[in-house]
Write a protein that holds these residues in place. Structure first.
Motif, PDB file in Angstrom:
ATOM      1  N   SER A 107      26.860 -37.008  48.124  1.00 16.70           N
ATOM      2  CA  SER A 107      25.096 -38.271  47.245  1.00 16.70           C
ATOM      3  C   SER A 107      23.891 -37.815  47.654  1.00 16.70           C
ATOM      4  CB  SER A 107      25.206 -39.265  46.775  1.00 16.70           C
ATOM      5  OG  SER A 107      25.510 -40.600  48.249  1.00 16.70           O
ATOM      6  N   GLY A 108      24.037 -37.993  48.727  1.00 14.02           N
ATOM      7  CA  GLY A 108      22.580 -37.606  49.456  1.00 14.02           C
ATOM      8  C   GLY A 108      21.988 -36.297  49.950  1.00 14.02           C
ATOM      9  N   VAL A 109      20.550 -36.005  49.833  1.00 11.52           N
ATOM     10  CA  VAL A 109      20.106 -35.068  50.294  1.00 11.52           C
ATOM     11  C   VAL A 109      20.482 -34.420  52.102  1.00 11.52           C
ATOM     12  CG1 VAL A 109      18.378 -32.764  50.414  1.00 11.52           C
ATOM     13  CG2 VAL A 109      18.635 -34.473  48.809  1.00 11.52           C
ATOM     14  N   LEU A 110      21.405 -33.514  52.431  1.00 12.74           N
ATOM     15  CA  LEU A 110      21.428 -33.443  53.850  1.00 12.74           C
ATOM     16  C   LEU A 110      20.316 -32.624  54.533  1.00 12.74           C
ATOM     17  CD1 LEU A 110      25.258 -32.247  53.256  1.00 12.74           C
ATOM     18  CD2 LEU A 110      24.350 -34.524  54.971  1.00 12.74           C
ATOM     19  N   PRO A 111      20.643 -32.476  56.150  1.00 13.76           N
ATOM     20  CA  PRO A 111      19.412 -31.583  56.611  1.00 13.76           C
ATOM     21  C   PRO A 111      19.171 -30.174  56.522  1.00 13.76           C
ATOM     22  CG  PRO A 111      20.724 -33.772  57.912  1.00 13.76           C
ATOM     23  CD  PRO A 111      21.155 -33.539  56.865  1.00 13.76           C
ATOM     24  N   GLY A 112      18.108 -29.584  56.089  1.00 13.80           N
ATOM     25  CA  GLY A 112      18.722 -28.238  55.185  1.00 13.80           C
ATOM     26  C   GLY A 112      19.235 -27.678  53.938  1.00 13.80           C
ATOM     27  N   CYS A 113      19.437 -28.962  53.258  1.00 15.59           N
ATOM     28  CA  CYS A 113      19.179 -28.408  52.081  1.00 15.59           C
ATOM     29  C   CYS A 113      18.375 -29.395  51.112  1.00 15.59           C
ATOM     30  CB  CYS A 113      21.022 -28.912  51.852  1.00 15.59           C
ATOM     31  SG  CYS A 113      21.905 -29.186  52.449  1.00 15.59           S
ATOM     32  N   GLU A 114      18.141 -28.762  50.074  1.00 15.10           N
ATOM     33  CA  GLU A 114      17.554 -28.576  48.826  1.00 15.10           C
ATOM     34  C   GLU A 114      17.720 -30.266  47.894  1.00 15.10           C
ATOM     35  OE1 GLU A 114      15.615 -25.280  47.117  1.00 15.10           O
ATOM     36  OE2 GLU A 114      15.270 -24.220  48.873  1.00 15.10           O
ATOM     37  N   ALA A 115      19.171 -29.741  47.526  1.00 15.31           N
ATOM     38  CA  ALA A 115      19.594 -30.967  46.699  1.00 15.31           C
ATOM     39  C   ALA A 115      21.644 -31.570  46.884  1.00 15.31           C
ATOM     40  CB  ALA A 115      20.044 -30.044  45.201  1.00 15.31           C
ATOM     41  N   ILE A 164      29.731 -26.519  55.531  1.00 15.40           N
ATOM     42  CA  ILE A 164      28.499 -26.466  55.148  1.00 15.40           C
ATOM     43  C   ILE A 164      28.052 -27.069  56.994  1.00 15.40           C
ATOM     44  CG2 ILE A 164      26.725 -28.269  54.590  1.00 15.40           C
ATOM     45  CD1 ILE A 164      27.975 -28.002  52.814  1.00 15.40           C
ATOM     46  N   ALA A 165      26.637 -26.135  58.021  1.00 13.27           N
ATOM     47  CA  ALA A 165      26.027 -26.571  58.809  1.00 13.27           C
ATOM     48  C   ALA A 165      25.337 -28.094  59.191  1.00 13.27           C
ATOM     49  CB  ALA A 165      25.683 -25.460  59.486  1.00 13.27           C
ATOM     50  N   ALA A 166      25.534 -29.385  58.488  1.00 13.60           N
ATOM     51  CA  ALA A 166      24.707 -30.160  58.449  1.00 13.60           C
ATOM     52  C   ALA A 166      25.797 -31.613  58.346  1.00 13.60           C
ATOM     53  CB  ALA A 166      23.994 -29.952  56.900  1.00 13.60           C
ATOM     54  N   ASP A 167      25.231 -33.154  58.333  1.00  9.37           N
ATOM     55  CA  ASP A 167      26.067 -34.308  58.357  1.00  9.37           C
ATOM     56  C   ASP A 167      25.436 -35.241  58.160  1.00  9.37           C
ATOM     57  OD1 ASP A 167      29.068 -33.468  59.992  1.00  9.37           O
ATOM     58  OD2 ASP A 167      27.493 -33.192  61.845  1.00  9.37           O
ATOM     59  N   THR A 168      25.888 -36.020  57.964  1.00 11.56           N
ATOM     60  CA  THR A 168      25.103 -37.556  57.268  1.00 11.56           C
ATOM     61  C   THR A 168      24.643 -38.052  58.856  1.00 11.56           C
ATOM     62  OG1 THR A 168      26.685 -38.915  57.697  1.00 11.56           O
ATOM     63  CG2 THR A 168      26.737 -37.711  55.381  1.00 11.56           C
TER      64      THR A 168
END
Length: 117
Positions: A77-85, A99-103
């Motif tokens: 539901s949140g915008v992860l680092p490096g993501c636009e939406a 996805i190369a990101a985490d909460t």
């Protein structure tokens, strides 16, 4: 209700749960795995195969692990680092891949090496 992957998964990412999930609702982040609460059908196939016992049904989640419930939901539901939406509900991990990101919650956990597991 849904299943939740807790902090025990951070820096482990065994992925046995992904292989067992019949609806492909477990997604891979940079350091942890996350269950999409909108896609989980509560079958429980993921729980017994986790070698670090990181998977819980949300109503059985020990109070000290409750931040994991919010973290799992925030991954979608949140915008992860490096993501636009927000990721939302893409209807399957295999469609989008890792996805190369985490909460923020997972990112705040100190890195673990193999000796810490």
């Amino acid at each position: 209700m849904t299943y939740v992957i807790t902090d025990a998964c951070v820096d482990v990412k065994d992925k046995s749960c992904i292989e067992q999930c019949p609806v492909d609702c477990i997604y891979e982040g940079g350091r942890a795995l996350y269950i999409n609460p909108e896609e989980c059908i509560e079958c429980g196939a993921c729980e017994p195969v986790c070698p670090v016992e990181a998977v819980y049904f949300d109503s059985e989640l020990p109070s000290e692990l409750e931040p994991s419930l919010a973290s799992n939901a925030a991954f979608f539901s949140g915008v992860l680092p490096g993501c636009e939406a927000p990721l939302g509900s893409p209807r399957g991990f295999k469609k989008i891949g890792a996805i190369a990101a985490d909460t923020d919650h997972v990112a705040s956990i100190p890195a673990r090496d193999s000796a810490d597991r």
